[in-house]
Design an enzyme around this catalytic site. Structure first.
Site, PDB file in Angstrom:
ATOM      1  N   ARG A 104     -76.676  64.179  14.789  1.00 26.31           N
ATOM      2  CA  ARG A 104     -75.992  64.352  13.495  1.00 26.31           C
ATOM      3  C   ARG A 104     -75.918  63.019  12.756  1.00 26.31           C
ATOM      4  NH1 ARG A 104     -70.745  66.829  16.144  1.00 26.31           N
ATOM      5  NH2 ARG A 104     -71.161  64.971  17.370  1.00 26.31           N
ATOM      6  N   ASP A 160     -69.535  60.359  13.438  1.00 29.95           N
ATOM      7  CA  ASP A 160     -68.580  59.728  12.520  1.00 29.95           C
ATOM      8  C   ASP A 160     -69.036  58.359  12.009  1.00 29.95           C
ATOM      9  OD1 ASP A 160     -66.788  61.848  12.759  1.00 29.95           O
ATOM     10  OD2 ASP A 160     -66.024  61.035  14.641  1.00 29.95           O
ATOM     11  N   HIS A 168     -60.856  61.445  17.997  1.00 29.73           N
ATOM     12  CA  HIS A 168     -61.657  62.644  17.679  1.00 29.73           C
ATOM     13  C   HIS A 168     -62.009  62.559  16.187  1.00 29.73           C
ATOM     14  CE1 HIS A 168     -63.331  66.546  18.034  1.00 29.73           C
ATOM     15  NE2 HIS A 168     -62.248  67.296  17.896  1.00 29.73           N
TER      16      HIS A 168
HETATM   17  C1  COA Z   1     -65.569  58.887  22.115  1.00 29.86           C
HETATM   18  C2  COA Z   1     -64.790  58.195  23.238  1.00 29.86           C
HETATM   19  C3  COA Z   1     -63.301  58.561  23.087  1.00 29.86           C
HETATM   20  C4  COA Z   1     -65.317  58.717  24.580  1.00 29.86           C
HETATM   21  O1  COA Z   1     -64.457  58.243  25.578  1.00 29.86           O
HETATM   22  P1  COA Z   1     -64.904  58.205  27.108  1.00 29.86           P
HETATM   23  O2  COA Z   1     -65.612  59.465  27.464  1.00 29.86           O
HETATM   24  O3  COA Z   1     -63.691  57.833  27.898  1.00 29.86           O
HETATM   25  O4  COA Z   1     -65.977  57.024  27.073  1.00 29.86           O
HETATM   26  P2  COA Z   1     -66.491  56.137  28.271  1.00 29.86           P
HETATM   27  O5  COA Z   1     -66.442  56.893  29.561  1.00 29.86           O
HETATM   28  O6  COA Z   1     -67.807  55.580  27.844  1.00 29.86           O
HETATM   29  O7  COA Z   1     -65.397  54.970  28.336  1.00 29.86           O
HETATM   30  C5  COA Z   1     -65.482  53.972  29.308  1.00 29.86           C
HETATM   31  C6  COA Z   1     -64.887  52.683  28.774  1.00 29.86           C
HETATM   32  O8  COA Z   1     -65.674  52.239  27.657  1.00 29.86           O
HETATM   33  C7  COA Z   1     -64.826  52.065  26.541  1.00 29.86           C
HETATM   34  N1  COA Z   1     -65.514  52.465  25.308  1.00 29.86           N
HETATM   35  C8  COA Z   1     -66.089  53.662  25.050  1.00 29.86           C
HETATM   36  N2  COA Z   1     -66.537  53.677  23.773  1.00 29.86           N
HETATM   37  C9  COA Z   1     -66.220  52.475  23.241  1.00 29.86           C
HETATM   38  C10 COA Z   1     -66.388  51.914  21.960  1.00 29.86           C
HETATM   39  N3  COA Z   1     -66.923  52.592  20.950  1.00 29.86           N
HETATM   40  N4  COA Z   1     -65.931  50.643  21.744  1.00 29.86           N
HETATM   41  C11 COA Z   1     -65.367  49.950  22.756  1.00 29.86           C
HETATM   42  N5  COA Z   1     -65.159  50.445  23.984  1.00 29.86           N
HETATM   43  C12 COA Z   1     -65.587  51.691  24.217  1.00 29.86           C
HETATM   44  C13 COA Z   1     -63.659  53.003  26.781  1.00 29.86           C
HETATM   45  O9  COA Z   1     -62.541  52.647  25.983  1.00 29.86           O
HETATM   46  C14 COA Z   1     -63.448  52.835  28.271  1.00 29.86           C
HETATM   47  O10 COA Z   1     -62.799  51.595  28.468  1.00 29.86           O
HETATM   48  P3  COA Z   1     -61.617  51.430  29.585  1.00 29.86           P
HETATM   49  O11 COA Z   1     -62.258  51.838  30.862  1.00 29.86           O
HETATM   50  O12 COA Z   1     -61.254  49.989  29.476  1.00 29.86           O
HETATM   51  O13 COA Z   1     -60.527  52.369  29.156  1.00 29.86           O
HETATM   52  C15 COA Z   1     -64.968  56.666  23.172  1.00 29.86           C
HETATM   53  O14 COA Z   1     -66.351  56.374  23.253  1.00 29.86           O
HETATM   54  C16 COA Z   1     -64.368  56.023  21.950  1.00 29.86           C
HETATM   55  O15 COA Z   1     -63.169  55.702  21.949  1.00 29.86           O
HETATM   56  N6  COA Z   1     -65.176  55.823  20.850  1.00 29.86           N
HETATM   57  C17 COA Z   1     -64.674  55.293  19.609  1.00 29.86           C
HETATM   58  C18 COA Z   1     -63.939  56.360  18.833  1.00 29.86           C
HETATM   59  C19 COA Z   1     -64.914  57.392  18.265  1.00 29.86           C
HETATM   60  O16 COA Z   1     -65.927  57.058  17.681  1.00 29.86           O
HETATM   61  N7  COA Z   1     -64.539  58.684  18.415  1.00 29.86           N
HETATM   62  C20 COA Z   1     -65.329  59.783  17.868  1.00 29.86           C
HETATM   63  C21 COA Z   1     -65.966  60.581  18.928  1.00 29.86           C
HETATM   64  S1  COA Z   1     -67.052  61.809  18.280  1.00 29.86           S
END
Ligand code: COA
Length: 337
Positions: free
Chosen positions: A223, A269, A167
């Site tokens: 954003r 972010d 987050h």
């Molecule tokens: C934001 C976040 C937590 C959303 O999670 P989510 O809703 O579960 O996302 P998804 O449904 O697209 O995830 C499906 C898969 O893609 C992966 N994935 C999603 N974003 C990714 C990224 N930036 N880099 C690599 N893999 C990613 C997930 O880890 C998940 O893998 P898994 O099935 O092996 O566990 C995720 O995109 C993430 O971890 N991003 C990086 C951290 C970040 O920037 N957070 C700030 C959010 S505002």
């Protein structure tokens, strides 16, 4: 604007024991830990808690919730800048300037007098204030508040969630990740090919690319775009900012090619850290505190609405492991009574 500025100025006094509480923590404590503990110290000032203890009609809940929300918003910039100056500027604190607006004064108290940094703080405070209600900081504030915990307790819960790397902490992760890439490559502005190799290495190590993806959004976060626009106006040649823009060219097709990432686009972010570093704010562990000060605007406004609408306690149904197993086999209707 002038009216809200003067209301918040009148409410901005932070009692000394809050600073004493911060001082009692080791200086090494993460800024978010110091921030949450300071919010908890401020809780002794809660109008809601006092009025509830004295016996209050539920129709009046919103009124003292509003007072607490306004007090908290007014005081957070002072608390946050105290933590910043304590941890990173040898404890040389800067008194508030009553002539400045809320975000401008926050920049001033942290020690940034550049007018365009104040402009950045106004943008930053605006864009991070709110998103939908399901994100962790908003939901945690709402959830804890649904037990009629006062706004200080509820907001502290939201901030504990914001401190998680998936987050709010993602903004420190992004800049850390870019710094590490630059260090490994020994170069200020890596090429798209070098960035691509680094992204693939990150993924092969089982890590996420910080700043990319979103639980709800399915396109470039507006954003992110607002910050990119700010960068183009104020620092178009900054190598770090340009690195962020190159990462934006490189990462989405790679994430798309994995076939599982629902949103390959950058989130809020992905950009913020590079803008802050441009003005000399290198201390990336502090970035989530900036996010937290901003987030107070959105989640506390929502908490006022929770009270105005008389929303009930939030209590999801809990289920047993056996029930889940039989649901997975298609035998059980899990949501039935
Ligand atoms: C934001 C976040 C937590 C959303 O999670 P989510 O809703 O579960 O996302 P998804 O449904 O697209 O995830 C499906 C898969 O893609 C992966 N994935 C999603 N974003 C990714 C990224 N930036 N880099 C690599 N893999 C990613 C997930 O880890 C998940 O893998 P898994 O099935 O092996 O566990 C995720 O995109 C993430 O971890 N991003 C990086 C951290 C970040 O920037 N957070 C700030 C959010 S505002």
């Amino acid at each position: 604007m002038n009216r809200i500025t003067s209301i918040w100025q009148r409410r901005s006094h932070v009692p000394n024991y809050v600073f004493d509480t911060i001082e009692s923590l080791p200086i090494s404590a993460h800024p978010m830990t110091q921030f949450v503990i300071a919010i908890m110290a401020l809780q002794t000032e809660s109008h809601f808690a006092k009025r509830y203890a004295a016996g209050m009609n539920k129709k009046d809940y919103w009124d003292s919730t509003f007072d607490d929300a306004m007090d908290l918003i007014a005081r957070l910039p002072r608390v946050a800048s105290y933590i910043y100056r304590r941890k990173y500027k040898e404890g040389e604190h800067i008194q508030p300037n009553g002539l400045l607006d809320w975000a401008g004064n926050f920049a001033h108290m942290m020690g940034y007098e550049d007018e365009s940094f104040k402009e950045l703080m106004r943008l930053y405070m605006n864009i991070n204030a709110d998103q939908e209600g399901g994100n962790i900081s908003a939901h945690a504030t709402h959830l804890v508040g649904s037990a009629l915990a006062d706004p200080f307790l509820s907001f502290a819960a939201g901030m504990n969630g914001l401190a998680g790397p998936l987050h709010g902490l993602a903004n420190q992760e992004v800049i850390k990740w870019i710094f590490e890439m630059r260090e490994q490559l020994g170069i200020d502005l890596p090429s798209n090919e070098q960035i691509e190799a680094y992204v693939r290495k990150t993924l092969s190590e089982g890590k996420v690319v910080p700043g990319y993806g979103h639980a709800v959004l399915r396109k470039t976060d507006p954003r992110f775009s607002a910050q990119m626009e700010f960068g183009k106006k104020h620092m178009p040649d900054d190598p770090l900012v340009n690195t962020v823009w190159r990462v934006y060219e490189v990462v989405p097709p790679i994430l798309q090619s994995l076939g599982k990432v629902k949103n390959p686009w950058p989130n809020v972010d992905a950009h913020s850290g590079a803008l802050l570093v441009h003005y000399g704010m290198m201390e990336y562990e502090f970035y989530t505190v900036l996010f937290g000060v901003s987030r107070a605007l959105g989640v506390l406004a929502s908490l006022c609405w929770d009270r105005i609408l008389g929303l009930p306690i939030e209590r999801p149904k809990s289920v047993t492991t056996d029930l889940i197993k039989s649901w997975l086999k298609g035998k059980e209707e899990i949501w039935g009574e």
